[in-house]
Enzyme design. Structure first.
Site, mmCIF file in Angstrom:
data_model
loop_
_atom_site.group_PDB
_atom_site.id
_atom_site.type_symbol
_atom_site.label_atom_id
_atom_site.label_comp_id
_atom_site.label_asym_id
_atom_site.label_seq_id
_atom_site.Cartn_x
_atom_site.Cartn_y
_atom_site.Cartn_z
ATOM 1 N N THR A 1 1.482 3.450 -3.437
ATOM 2 C CA THR A 1 1.913 4.810 -3.104
ATOM 3 C C THR A 1 3.378 4.737 -2.706
ATOM 4 O OG1 THR A 1 -0.289 5.515 -2.387
ATOM 5 C CG2 THR A 1 1.578 6.768 -1.543
ATOM 6 N N GLN B 1 0.820 -1.215 0.000
ATOM 7 C CA GLN B 1 0.000 0.000 0.000
ATOM 8 C C GLN B 1 0.851 1.261 0.000
ATOM 9 O OE1 GLN B 1 -3.347 -0.262 2.581
ATOM 10 N NE2 GLN B 1 -3.930 1.872 2.350
ATOM 11 N N ASP B 2 1.505 1.578 1.116
ATOM 12 C CA ASP B 2 2.419 2.721 1.140
ATOM 13 C C ASP B 2 3.583 2.396 2.061
ATOM 14 O OD1 ASP B 2 1.031 2.949 3.542
ATOM 15 O OD2 ASP B 2 0.930 5.127 3.487
ATOM 16 N N PRO B 3 4.660 3.177 2.013
ATOM 17 C CA PRO B 3 5.865 2.842 2.781
ATOM 18 C C PRO B 3 5.620 2.924 4.287
ATOM 19 C CG PRO B 3 6.347 4.457 1.054
ATOM 20 C CD PRO B 3 4.858 4.365 1.158
ATOM 21 N N ALA C 1 -0.458 6.677 5.112
ATOM 22 C CA ALA C 1 -1.373 7.006 4.004
ATOM 23 C C ALA C 1 -1.463 8.497 3.711
ATOM 24 C CB ALA C 1 -2.773 6.441 4.266
#
EC number: 3.2.2.27
Length: 255
Positions: free
Chosen positions: A160, A98-100, A169
């Site tokens: 992302t 999803q995101d880091p 997020a």
């Protein structure tokens, strides 16, 4: 395709050079974009088409603005580090995140992976437990750095690519998802027969490979909060069995 090995060339500027400026004119210049993010040139056919889209210029402008006003993770040189471990033609498995990670020192450009010198986060701990369940004899170092998988042809890609320190997020609306979706779409068109591991609703909604062209595996997210324990996930075993049916070398999932 979608509803939505050789050693890669060493990228430019990896040895302490001054940070190159981000390109601003549309269409964005590939050479400047590559230098700014230290992207391996083997990925040019998949990334360069995105540079003609004005939305990419808007994305980079907002990313640059955020870098001036907040601490952005991972460091710029690691945002596209996933291009530096294997070429597109060497990718065998795609794992979508999803995101880091949003704490300092963790994220280094590979989904789910952390630097070798930091504790293993809970979600990754569950991923590694699933590997051990699939392969009881797999050698596990106790670390969470997945660079070995990346070199073996596992594309560990977040939808992302950046995040504000301490704010999960926080960059989800910048436009990285559109950019990444385009790259994955071109990879899928170029390389039929990939294994896609899509964990959780976000990954399954963001990336929709054609199951007639690829082996698509779905499971709950490895978060400890998921209702279905991730330790029962058999994706790592299933992926290798599929690769073997295509006479492709399986992945060594040891870490």
């Amino acid at each position: 395709m979608f509803s939505a090995s050789t050693t890669p060339e060493q990228p430019l500027g990896l040895s302490g050079d001054a940070t190159p400026p981000l390109p601003t004119s549309v269409p964005l210049d590939w050479a400047a974009f590559r230098r700014a993010f230290l992207i391996d040139d083997a990925w040019r056919p998949l990334l360069e088409p995105e540079l003609a889209n004005p939305l990419t210029a808007r994305l980079l402008a907002e990313y640059d603005r955020r870098c001036q006003t907040e601490e952005v993770l991972p460091p710029r040189e690691d945002v596209f580090s996933w291009t530096r471990y294997c070429t597109p033609d060497d990718v065998r498995v795609v794992i979508i995140g999803q995101d880091p990670y949003h704490h300092p020192g963790q994220a280094h450009g590979l989904a789910f992976s952390v630097r070798a010198d930091v504790p293993v986060p809970p979600s990754l701990r569950n991923v590694l437990a699933a590997v051990k369940n699939c392969y009881p004899d797999a050698r596990m170092s106790g670390r969470g750095c997945l660079e070995k998988w990346a070199r073996d042809g596992v594309l560990l890609l977040n939808t992302t690519l950046t995040v504000k320190r301490g704010a999960a997020a926080s960059h989800s609306k910048l436009g990285w998802d559109r950019f990444v979706g385009g790259v994955v779409q071109r990879l899928a068109a170029r390389r039929p027969g990939l294994v896609f591991m899509l964990w959780g609703a976000h990954a399954q909604n963001a990336i929709r490979p054609d199951p007639r062209q690829h082996y698509v595996l779905k499971f709950s997210h490895p978060s400890p909060l998921s209702k279905v324990p991730f330790g029962t996930c058999q994706h790592f075993l299933a992926a290798n069995r599929y690769l073997e049916t295509r006479d492709i070398m399986p992945i060594d999932w040891s870490v």
